[in-house]
Design a protein around this motif. Structure first.
Motif, PDB file in Angstrom:
ATOM      1  N   ILE A   1      -0.372 -11.812 -13.622  1.00  0.00           N
ATOM      2  CA  ILE A   1       0.217 -12.161 -12.318  1.00  0.00           C
ATOM      3  C   ILE A   1      -0.802 -11.787 -11.262  1.00  0.00           C
ATOM      4  CG2 ILE A   1       1.569 -10.002 -12.212  1.00  0.00           C
ATOM      5  CD1 ILE A   1       3.620 -11.815 -10.523  1.00  0.00           C
TER       6      ILE A   1
ATOM      7  N   VAL B   1      -1.806 -12.578  -6.989  1.00  0.00           N
ATOM      8  CA  VAL B   1      -1.584 -13.205  -5.678  1.00  0.00           C
ATOM      9  C   VAL B   1      -2.892 -13.093  -4.909  1.00  0.00           C
ATOM     10  CG1 VAL B   1      -0.276 -13.029  -3.506  1.00  0.00           C
ATOM     11  CG2 VAL B   1       0.879 -12.660  -5.712  1.00  0.00           C
TER      12      VAL B   1
ATOM     13  N   GLN C   1       1.742  -8.947  -0.167  1.00  0.00           N
ATOM     14  CA  GLN C   1       2.755  -8.209   0.623  1.00  0.00           C
ATOM     15  C   GLN C   1       3.642  -9.148   1.437  1.00  0.00           C
ATOM     16  OE1 GLN C   1       3.198  -4.924   0.366  1.00  0.00           O
ATOM     17  NE2 GLN C   1       1.371  -4.334  -0.744  1.00  0.00           N
ATOM     18  N   LEU C   2       3.763 -10.385   0.991  1.00  0.00           N
ATOM     19  CA  LEU C   2       4.594 -11.357   1.713  1.00  0.00           C
ATOM     20  C   LEU C   2       5.718 -11.915   0.840  1.00  0.00           C
ATOM     21  CD1 LEU C   2       1.708 -13.275   3.518  1.00  0.00           C
ATOM     22  CD2 LEU C   2       3.374 -11.720   4.572  1.00  0.00           C
ATOM     23  N   GLY C   3       5.901 -11.335  -0.342  1.00  0.00           N
ATOM     24  CA  GLY C   3       6.978 -11.792  -1.216  1.00  0.00           C
ATOM     25  C   GLY C   3       6.567 -12.839  -2.231  1.00  0.00           C
TER      26      GLY C   3
ATOM     27  N   GLY D   1       4.574 -12.447  -4.984  1.00  0.00           N
ATOM     28  CA  GLY D   1       4.723 -11.900  -6.335  1.00  0.00           C
ATOM     29  C   GLY D   1       6.184 -11.835  -6.738  1.00  0.00           C
ATOM     30  N   ARG D   2       7.022 -11.404  -5.828  1.00  0.00           N
ATOM     31  CA  ARG D   2       8.464 -11.342  -6.117  1.00  0.00           C
ATOM     32  C   ARG D   2       9.002 -12.738  -6.426  1.00  0.00           C
ATOM     33  NH1 ARG D   2      12.627  -7.911  -5.149  1.00  0.00           N
ATOM     34  NH2 ARG D   2      11.544  -6.438  -3.788  1.00  0.00           N
TER      35      ARG D   2
ATOM     36  N   TRP E   1       4.725  -1.632  -7.823  1.00  0.00           N
ATOM     37  CA  TRP E   1       5.134  -3.022  -7.543  1.00  0.00           C
ATOM     38  C   TRP E   1       6.136  -3.502  -8.591  1.00  0.00           C
ATOM     39  CZ3 TRP E   1       4.469  -7.430 -10.535  1.00  0.00           C
ATOM     40  CH2 TRP E   1       4.953  -8.604  -9.942  1.00  0.00           C
TER      41      TRP E   1
ATOM     42  N   ALA F   1       9.429  -2.153  -7.866  1.00  0.00           N
ATOM     43  CA  ALA F   1      10.012  -2.772  -6.664  1.00  0.00           C
ATOM     44  C   ALA F   1      10.630  -4.130  -6.976  1.00  0.00           C
ATOM     45  CB  ALA F   1       8.940  -2.917  -5.581  1.00  0.00           C
TER      46      ALA F   1
HETATM   47  C1  LIG Z   1       0.625  -6.888  -7.732  1.00  0.00           C
HETATM   48  C2  LIG Z   1       0.703  -8.201  -6.921  1.00  0.00           C
HETATM   49  C3  LIG Z   1       0.939  -9.358  -7.899  1.00  0.00           C
HETATM   50  C4  LIG Z   1       1.930  -8.076  -5.960  1.00  0.00           C
HETATM   51  O1  LIG Z   1       2.111  -9.326  -5.317  1.00  0.00           O
HETATM   52  P1  LIG Z   1       2.631  -9.418  -3.802  1.00  0.00           P
HETATM   53  O2  LIG Z   1       2.929 -10.825  -3.504  1.00  0.00           O
HETATM   54  O3  LIG Z   1       1.681  -8.711  -2.920  1.00  0.00           O
HETATM   55  O4  LIG Z   1       3.982  -8.560  -3.894  1.00  0.00           O
HETATM   56  P2  LIG Z   1       5.326  -8.840  -3.058  1.00  0.00           P
HETATM   57  O5  LIG Z   1       4.985  -9.083  -1.631  1.00  0.00           O
HETATM   58  O6  LIG Z   1       6.137  -9.872  -3.747  1.00  0.00           O
HETATM   59  O7  LIG Z   1       6.024  -7.426  -3.196  1.00  0.00           O
HETATM   60  C5  LIG Z   1       7.341  -7.293  -3.691  1.00  0.00           C
HETATM   61  C6  LIG Z   1       7.805  -5.892  -3.436  1.00  0.00           C
HETATM   62  O8  LIG Z   1       6.881  -4.971  -4.010  1.00  0.00           O
HETATM   63  C7  LIG Z   1       6.423  -4.066  -3.024  1.00  0.00           C
HETATM   64  N1  LIG Z   1       5.011  -3.835  -3.244  1.00  0.00           N
HETATM   65  C8  LIG Z   1       4.005  -4.712  -3.167  1.00  0.00           C
HETATM   66  N2  LIG Z   1       2.824  -4.132  -3.461  1.00  0.00           N
HETATM   67  C9  LIG Z   1       3.123  -2.844  -3.702  1.00  0.00           C
HETATM   68  C10 LIG Z   1       2.342  -1.715  -4.023  1.00  0.00           C
HETATM   69  N3  LIG Z   1       1.023  -1.796  -4.161  1.00  0.00           N
HETATM   70  N4  LIG Z   1       2.959  -0.536  -4.199  1.00  0.00           N
HETATM   71  C11 LIG Z   1       4.300  -0.440  -4.047  1.00  0.00           C
HETATM   72  N5  LIG Z   1       5.103  -1.488  -3.742  1.00  0.00           N
HETATM   73  C12 LIG Z   1       4.507  -2.665  -3.566  1.00  0.00           C
HETATM   74  C13 LIG Z   1       6.619  -4.767  -1.700  1.00  0.00           C
HETATM   75  O9  LIG Z   1       6.782  -3.830  -0.653  1.00  0.00           O
HETATM   76  C14 LIG Z   1       7.837  -5.580  -1.944  1.00  0.00           C
HETATM   77  O10 LIG Z   1       9.000  -4.820  -1.741  1.00  0.00           O
HETATM   78  P3  LIG Z   1      10.158  -5.364  -0.772  1.00  0.00           P
HETATM   79  O11 LIG Z   1      10.462  -6.780  -1.228  1.00  0.00           O
HETATM   80  O12 LIG Z   1      11.260  -4.418  -1.014  1.00  0.00           O
HETATM   81  O13 LIG Z   1       9.561  -5.330   0.591  1.00  0.00           O
HETATM   82  C15 LIG Z   1      -0.551  -8.418  -6.063  1.00  0.00           C
HETATM   83  O14 LIG Z   1      -0.778  -7.286  -5.270  1.00  0.00           O
HETATM   84  C16 LIG Z   1      -1.807  -8.696  -6.875  1.00  0.00           C
HETATM   85  O15 LIG Z   1      -2.085  -9.844  -7.214  1.00  0.00           O
HETATM   86  N6  LIG Z   1      -2.568  -7.643  -7.193  1.00  0.00           N
HETATM   87  C17 LIG Z   1      -3.807  -7.792  -7.975  1.00  0.00           C
HETATM   88  C18 LIG Z   1      -3.513  -8.124  -9.415  1.00  0.00           C
HETATM   89  C19 LIG Z   1      -2.592  -7.134 -10.070  1.00  0.00           C
HETATM   90  O16 LIG Z   1      -2.670  -5.937  -9.809  1.00  0.00           O
HETATM   91  N7  LIG Z   1      -1.703  -7.648 -10.914  1.00  0.00           N
HETATM   92  C20 LIG Z   1      -0.735  -6.821 -11.619  1.00  0.00           C
HETATM   93  C21 LIG Z   1      -1.412  -6.163 -12.745  1.00  0.00           C
HETATM   94  S1  LIG Z   1      -0.260  -5.279 -13.732  1.00  0.00           S
END
Ligand SMILES: CC(C)(COP(=O)(O)OP(=O)(O)OC[C@H]1O[C@@H](n2cnc3c(N)ncnc32)[C@H](O)[C@@H]1OP(=O)(O)O)[C@@H](O)C(=O)NCCC(=O)NCCS
Length: 143
Positions: A69, A71, A77-79, A81-82, A114, A117
């Motif tokens: 996964i 983003v 941080q815009l939803g 991933g969710r 994450w 969450a």
């Molecule tokens: C991990 C990843 C997929 C998250 O995607 P994203 O679109 O930024 O996440 P979202 O905005 O959907 O976040 C959903 C919830 O998680 C929380 N969240 C996001 N990043 C977080 C973090 N680093 N630590 C804690 N909470 C987090 C958000 O606050 C949100 O909570 P809310 O809906 O209650 O406000 C993205 O940061 C990414 O691509 N990272 C690099 C690749 C990676 O690490 N993949 C996972 C490997 S296991």
């Protein structure tokens, strides 16, 4: 952009493979093409721009596992991933599956936070699976 506003998730199509290959460094275009054909890759769009991907594998040919996964930094941080996880869960629910599984490298606090969450619960650790001394935290989300 307001949180989650304008995020659209769909199954990836052949036209997405070039973008997928640029953002999913683990697989070649050929393998990604086959995964897309099998309906095992979701993409998130914001407007006309691709913002994220979720690729699923199947443990024991039956348990859906988030193999990747990602983003793009611009849309984190815009939803997005969710929304990708929600699309996977909807898809698996429709297939009468009771849960989905994911994992993260032990000690990586951001990916673990994450996962929690978005509804995953840690259900164990596997040591040594990705080389000597490696620890992988396994997480499960019931549907
Ligand atoms: C991990 C990843 C997929 C998250 O995607 P994203 O679109 O930024 O996440 P979202 O905005 O959907 O976040 C959903 C919830 O998680 C929380 N969240 C996001 N990043 C977080 C973090 N680093 N630590 C804690 N909470 C987090 C958000 O606050 C949100 O909570 P809310 O809906 O209650 O406000 C993205 O940061 C990414 O691509 N990272 C690099 C690749 C990676 O690490 N993949 C996972 C490997 S296991």
């Amino acid at each position: 952009m307001p949180h989650n506003d304008g995020v659209r998730v769909r199954l990836a199509a052949a036209r997405d493979v070039v973008w997928l290959a640029q953002h999913d460094e683990h697989l070649s275009s050929d393998v990604l093409f086959n995964k897309v054909g099998a309906g095992e890759v979701f993409v998130a769009e914001v407007g006309t721009e691709l913002a994220g991907l979720l690729r699923v594998d199947y443990l024991w040919s039956r348990v859906p596992f988030i193999a990747q996964i990602r983003v793009t930094e611009k849309y984190r941080q815009l939803g997005v991933g969710r929304a990708l996880v929600a699309a996977l869960c909807d898809d698996q629910r429709a297939k009468a599956c009771g849960f989905v599984v994911s994992s993260t490298t032990g000690g990586e606090t951001d990916p673990l936070a994450w996962h929690k969450a978005v509804g995953f619960v840690p259900c164990g650790e596997v040591t040594g699976i990705d080389g000597p001394g490696s620890v992988e935290v396994i997480l499960r989300r019931d549907l």
